[in-house]
Write a protein that holds these residues in place. Structure first.
Motif, PDB file in Angstrom:
ATOM      1  N   PHE A 578      33.837  55.847  45.164  1.00 19.48           N
ATOM      2  CA  PHE A 578      34.542  55.878  43.880  1.00 19.48           C
ATOM      3  C   PHE A 578      35.587  56.987  43.825  1.00 19.48           C
ATOM      4  O   PHE A 578      36.471  56.980  42.969  1.00 19.48           O
ATOM      5  N   ASP A 579      35.496  57.958  44.778  1.00 18.40           N
ATOM      6  CA  ASP A 579      36.537  58.972  44.863  1.00 18.40           C
ATOM      7  C   ASP A 579      37.856  58.367  45.339  1.00 18.40           C
ATOM      8  O   ASP A 579      38.926  58.958  45.139  1.00 18.40           O
ATOM      9  N   ALA A 580      37.759  57.174  45.975  1.00 14.59           N
ATOM     10  CA  ALA A 580      38.970  56.506  46.476  1.00 14.59           C
ATOM     11  C   ALA A 580      39.359  55.293  45.633  1.00 14.59           C
ATOM     12  O   ALA A 580      40.540  54.934  45.570  1.00 14.59           O
ATOM     13  N   VAL A 581      38.362  54.662  44.985  1.00 15.82           N
ATOM     14  CA  VAL A 581      38.640  53.414  44.254  1.00 15.82           C
ATOM     15  C   VAL A 581      39.695  53.613  43.183  1.00 15.82           C
ATOM     16  O   VAL A 581      40.597  52.781  43.002  1.00 15.82           O
ATOM     17  N   TRP A 582      39.640  54.726  42.455  1.00 21.79           N
ATOM     18  CA  TRP A 582      40.569  54.910  41.332  1.00 21.79           C
ATOM     19  C   TRP A 582      42.020  55.057  41.782  1.00 21.79           C
ATOM     20  O   TRP A 582      42.953  54.907  40.993  1.00 21.79           O
ATOM     21  N   GLN A 583      42.210  55.307  43.068  1.00 26.11           N
ATOM     22  CA  GLN A 583      43.567  55.479  43.586  1.00 26.11           C
ATOM     23  C   GLN A 583      44.170  54.174  44.112  1.00 26.11           C
ATOM     24  O   GLN A 583      45.329  54.161  44.527  1.00 26.11           O
ATOM     25  N   LEU A 584      43.378  53.083  44.119  1.00 30.40           N
ATOM     26  CA  LEU A 584      43.872  51.817  44.657  1.00 30.40           C
ATOM     27  C   LEU A 584      45.005  51.262  43.802  1.00 30.40           C
ATOM     28  O   LEU A 584      44.979  51.348  42.568  1.00 30.40           O
ATOM     29  N   HIS A 586      45.829  48.287  42.618  1.00 25.79           N
ATOM     30  CA  HIS A 586      45.299  46.937  42.373  1.00 25.79           C
ATOM     31  C   HIS A 586      45.402  46.663  40.875  1.00 25.79           C
ATOM     32  O   HIS A 586      45.003  47.499  40.052  1.00 25.79           O
ATOM     33  N   PRO A 587      45.920  45.499  40.460  1.00 27.96           N
ATOM     34  CA  PRO A 587      46.165  45.264  39.028  1.00 27.96           C
ATOM     35  C   PRO A 587      44.905  45.226  38.170  1.00 27.96           C
ATOM     36  O   PRO A 587      44.997  45.366  36.943  1.00 27.96           O
ATOM     37  N   ARG A 588      43.734  45.067  38.789  1.00 20.26           N
ATOM     38  CA  ARG A 588      42.534  44.922  37.965  1.00 20.26           C
ATOM     39  C   ARG A 588      41.497  46.022  38.223  1.00 20.26           C
ATOM     40  O   ARG A 588      40.333  45.900  37.824  1.00 20.26           O
ATOM     41  N   VAL A 589      41.909  47.088  38.907  1.00 18.82           N
ATOM     42  CA  VAL A 589      40.942  48.125  39.239  1.00 18.82           C
ATOM     43  C   VAL A 589      40.368  48.782  37.986  1.00 18.82           C
ATOM     44  O   VAL A 589      39.172  49.083  37.907  1.00 18.82           O
ATOM     45  N   GLY A 590      41.190  49.008  36.962  1.00 19.35           N
ATOM     46  CA  GLY A 590      40.683  49.624  35.737  1.00 19.35           C
ATOM     47  C   GLY A 590      39.656  48.757  35.041  1.00 19.35           C
ATOM     48  O   GLY A 590      38.623  49.235  34.558  1.00 19.35           O
ATOM     49  N   GLU A 591      39.919  47.459  34.999  1.00 16.45           N
ATOM     50  CA  GLU A 591      38.990  46.505  34.359  1.00 16.45           C
ATOM     51  C   GLU A 591      37.661  46.469  35.109  1.00 16.45           C
ATOM     52  O   GLU A 591      36.583  46.444  34.496  1.00 16.45           O
ATOM     53  N   VAL A 592      37.729  46.441  36.442  1.00 14.03           N
ATOM     54  CA  VAL A 592      36.502  46.385  37.239  1.00 14.03           C
ATOM     55  C   VAL A 592      35.701  47.675  37.081  1.00 14.03           C
ATOM     56  O   VAL A 592      34.467  47.644  36.919  1.00 14.03           O
ATOM     57  N   LEU A 593      36.368  48.821  37.095  1.00 13.46           N
ATOM     58  CA  LEU A 593      35.650  50.086  36.921  1.00 13.46           C
ATOM     59  C   LEU A 593      34.983  50.167  35.549  1.00 13.46           C
ATOM     60  O   LEU A 593      33.859  50.678  35.425  1.00 13.46           O
ATOM     61  N   ALA A 594      35.657  49.653  34.516  1.00 10.58           N
ATOM     62  CA  ALA A 594      35.060  49.661  33.171  1.00 10.58           C
ATOM     63  C   ALA A 594      33.793  48.813  33.146  1.00 10.58           C
ATOM     64  O   ALA A 594      32.785  49.211  32.551  1.00 10.58           O
ATOM     65  N   ALA A 595      33.833  47.635  33.788  1.00  8.13           N
ATOM     66  CA  ALA A 595      32.650  46.766  33.818  1.00  8.13           C
ATOM     67  C   ALA A 595      31.529  47.394  34.627  1.00  8.13           C
ATOM     68  O   ALA A 595      30.351  47.333  34.242  1.00  8.13           O
ATOM     69  N   LEU A 596      31.874  48.046  35.745  1.00  8.64           N
ATOM     70  CA  LEU A 596      30.852  48.718  36.550  1.00  8.64           C
ATOM     71  C   LEU A 596      30.199  49.845  35.752  1.00  8.64           C
ATOM     72  O   LEU A 596      28.971  50.022  35.795  1.00  8.64           O
ATOM     73  N   GLY A 597      31.011  50.598  35.034  1.00  6.74           N
ATOM     74  CA  GLY A 597      30.474  51.712  34.252  1.00  6.74           C
ATOM     75  C   GLY A 597      29.540  51.263  33.152  1.00  6.74           C
ATOM     76  O   GLY A 597      28.624  52.002  32.769  1.00  6.74           O
ATOM     77  N   GLU A 598      29.739  50.052  32.657  1.00  4.76           N
ATOM     78  CA  GLU A 598      28.896  49.569  31.550  1.00  4.76           C
ATOM     79  C   GLU A 598      27.712  48.741  32.029  1.00  4.76           C
ATOM     80  O   GLU A 598      26.640  48.769  31.397  1.00  4.76           O
ATOM     81  N   HIS A 599      27.850  48.031  33.148  1.00  2.19           N
ATOM     82  CA  HIS A 599      26.836  47.039  33.510  1.00  2.19           C
ATOM     83  C   HIS A 599      26.131  47.284  34.843  1.00  2.19           C
ATOM     84  O   HIS A 599      25.198  46.548  35.171  1.00  2.19           O
ATOM     85  N   HIS A 600      26.559  48.256  35.629  1.00  2.00           N
ATOM     86  CA  HIS A 600      25.879  48.468  36.914  1.00  2.00           C
ATOM     87  C   HIS A 600      24.447  48.934  36.653  1.00  2.00           C
ATOM     88  O   HIS A 600      24.210  49.823  35.822  1.00  2.00           O
ATOM     89  N   PRO A 601      23.452  48.341  37.322  1.00  2.00           N
ATOM     90  CA  PRO A 601      22.051  48.687  37.017  1.00  2.00           C
ATOM     91  C   PRO A 601      21.634  50.083  37.479  1.00  2.00           C
ATOM     92  O   PRO A 601      20.625  50.616  37.003  1.00  2.00           O
TER      93      PRO A 601
END
Length: 623
Positions: A578-584, A586-601
């Protein structure tokens, strides 16, 4: 109190009905019964207009007929309350019984209530908007319809009566042709002969008693269709055969005839279009006036439709002033294309067409006009070889009979011609090819367009028909990974290819696409399969592929299943990525990170995703 009324007892019926309804409304209030007098009013109107006029006698079959067809048609057409209809019918019969107005031989209120109870669920669905199942379907995108194979279309065309009609007409003309009247019409003796030869069912002996618009109706539209299609032509006062048409194959000739039928307006129950000033002709001509041409440049001309089928296009088409030449056939074809395999119940089709086309309303309340017009339309489509109408029956309608009931289904030729007719109205229905003759790209494009099981069956049928199976698989994978292909199709199609054609064969082919537009997804699969070393691939490429996969999951997977998908893609040991993911980029990286932050078990992974999203927002401003 008088309780029986004939069809001519208009004033007496309405006076008695109003007295009953007033008493029923007071009885409901007095007994605190939940029901509505409007339903009782409809019940009384049914008994007077369509039943025996006896308001005191309620045989169960009359109640069933009212609840089954008569009432739903009326309430849906006029947008009336519907949920309480069964309860209100039962309450009204109880009211009659308590007031001593129920006939001694009538079923008891308890019997009527049991019958009404069987309709409660159905009327609940009507209230919820289900209405006619066919009408409800128009709000949903249609599944692509499979285009029949050339062999099936040819066999279907060969059976079409209109093709036999046109060729019989050409043969009847003979080498010298047949003389026409001075106005270019068939002579009455020839018309009589053709009625028998073609079996049109017209009655030439009654022609002198009919006005011009109803004279030899079927023979006339068959003749005009054959002329417009080029099977025969009027030339120098004679009807002559056209050699070119005789040389056409069955499929081409059939399609020409169907399109010609549309052009002459024979796909509307209002055909033939006869000018109001037309009067009886002493020659007793058969030919009717052609439809009035539409001036597309004039104000309020016919609506021009472009693009895909949608609610607005359908509504505009069905309500257009004057309508296109095939206005009645158009909604029927839209419904039938949704049920190519199983057909449509005649009663459902009749009701839907009646509501959409305002047949009953336009006929000033004629209760039978919908059945008559539906029969007229379907018999025309049947003669054109577009539909099969199986299991129908004839029922009395005044001095004549009307054909009702059964199942209506498109023939193979009817499917192809229906698509042509809709295209002529600028309505483009989604299609799927016959897998035996489809290209790899056409099969791949069905991903997400048809149910998964059907798609897999089509893939298997396509693969079985290929002369070179190995080459076909390579073409399939190439089509799945082609430039511009959506990620969803690329992921789905390559996964299904591995399942249907063998994972090892597909992995071998994927190596050729490591430099292609979907190289991240390809590399991800090959690394997971042990085909290539992860160290040989740029880490950023694999991370981008993971974001791709989760973006597809957000679009296609139910939210309740997201945690499992997220845990599979980013297990706890991947925290550092995740130290690298935010730098990608990619047009949907923010949306995916928001979903991971809310729903990852996993709480730690979820926290890392939320922190990464904040850093992404700081870098991009949340855009």
């Amino acid at each position: 109190m008088r309780m029986r009324f004939g069809p001519d007892s208009d004033d007496e019926f309405h006076a008695a009905a109003q007295e009953l309804l007033d008493g029923f409304a007071a009885w409901l209030t007095e007994n605190e019964v939940v029901a509505e007098p409007m339903s009782a009013e409809l019940l009384l109107q049914y008994k007077w207009l369509a039943g025996d006029g006896d308001l005191a006698d309620w045989p169960l079959e009359h109640v069933e007929t009212f609840l089954d067809g008569w009432c739903p048609h009326i309430v849906l057409e006029h947008r009336l309350p519907v949920r309480l209809v069964p309860a209100s019918v039962a309450a009204f019969v109880e009211f009659l019984d308590e007031r001593g107005l129920l006939a001694p031989g009538s079923p008891r209120p308890s019997q009527v209530r049991r019958l009404c109870g069987e309709y409660v669920e159905e009327y609940d669905e009507l209230e919820a908007g289900a209405g006619s199942p066919l009408l409800t379907e128009l709000g949903d995108d249609p599944d692509p319809v499979r285009i029949p194979s050339p062999a099936d279309r040819a066999a279907s065309a060969a059976q079409a009566r209109i093709l036999h009609d046109a060729r019989a007409l050409a043969g009847w003309c003979g080498p010298r042709g047949r003389s026409l009247t001075a106005t270019g019409n068939l002579r009455l003796a020839d018309a009589r002969e053709l009625v028998g030869l073609l079996g049109t069912g017209d009655e030439p002996d009654r022609v002198v008693r009919l006005d011009r618009s109803t004279r030899l109706r079927t023979l006339t539209w068959v003749l005009e269709t054959s002329v417009r299609a080029g099977a025969v032509r009027r030339e120098s006062g004679r009807l002559v055969a056209v050699p070119r048409f005789a040389g056409l194959d069955d499929t081409s000739a059939h399609e020409d005839l169907v399109l010609a039928a549309r052009e002459v307006g024979a796909l509307s129950t209002g055909w033939p279009h006869v000018a109001a000033e037309d009067t009886a002709d002493p020659d007793l001509p058969v030919r009717e006036a052609a439809p009035t041409p539409v001036d597309d440049t004039a104000p309020d001309a016919d609506v021009v439709f472009t693009g895909e089928i949608d609610d607005e296009a359908i509504e505009a088409l069905l309500r257009a002033e004057g309508g296109p030449p095939s206005e009645d056939a158009t909604p029927a074809l839209l419904f039938l294309l949704r049920h190519v395999d199983d057909g449509v119940d005649h009663d459902d089709l009749r009701h839907a067409l009646d509501v959409l086309l305002d047949w009953t309303e336009d006929a000033d309340g004629d209760a039978d006009v919908a059945s008559l017009r539906t029969a007229t339309l379907l018999e025309q489509l049947e003669r054109l070889g577009l539909v099969e109408w199986a299991g129908s029956r004839h029922e009395p309608d005044g001095a004549e009979e009307v054909r009702v009931g059964g199942i209506v289904q498109l023939t193979p030729g009817g499917v192809a011609c229906a698509l042509l007719l809709l295209a002529a109205e600028d309505l483009h229905y989604p299609t799927r090819p016959d897998p035996a003759v489809a290209s790899a790209a056409e099969i791949v494009e069905l991903a997400g367009e048809v149910p998964p099981d059907e798609w897999r069956r089509d893939i298997d049928a396509w693969h079985a028909a290929q002369p070179d199976p190995a080459r076909a698989v390579a073409e399939f994978v190439a089509a799945a990974l082609a430039p511009g292909q959506t990620l969803l199709v690329a992921l789905t199609a390559t996964g299904v290819a591995a399942d249907r054609f063998g994972a090892e064969a597909v992995d071998t082919l994927l190596h050729d696409h490591l430099d292609g537009p979907h190289r991240g997804m390809v590399a991800r699969r090959l690394v997971a399969r042990g085909e290539i070393d992860a160290d040989a691939v740029e880490p950023e490429l694999l991370l981008t592929a993971s974001i791709d996969v989760l973006a597809v999951a957000l679009d296609t997977v139910d939210a309740e299943d997201w945690p499992d998908a997220f845990a599979a893609e980013f297990p706890p040991e991947t925290l550092e990525v995740f130290d690298a993911v935010w730098q990608l980029d990619h047009p949907r990286v923010g949306e995916v990170l928001a979903a991971l932050g809310e729903h990852h078990p996993d709480a730690a992974v979820a926290k890392a995703a939320r922190r990464a999203r904040e850093r992404w927002r700081s870098r991009t401003g949340g855009a």
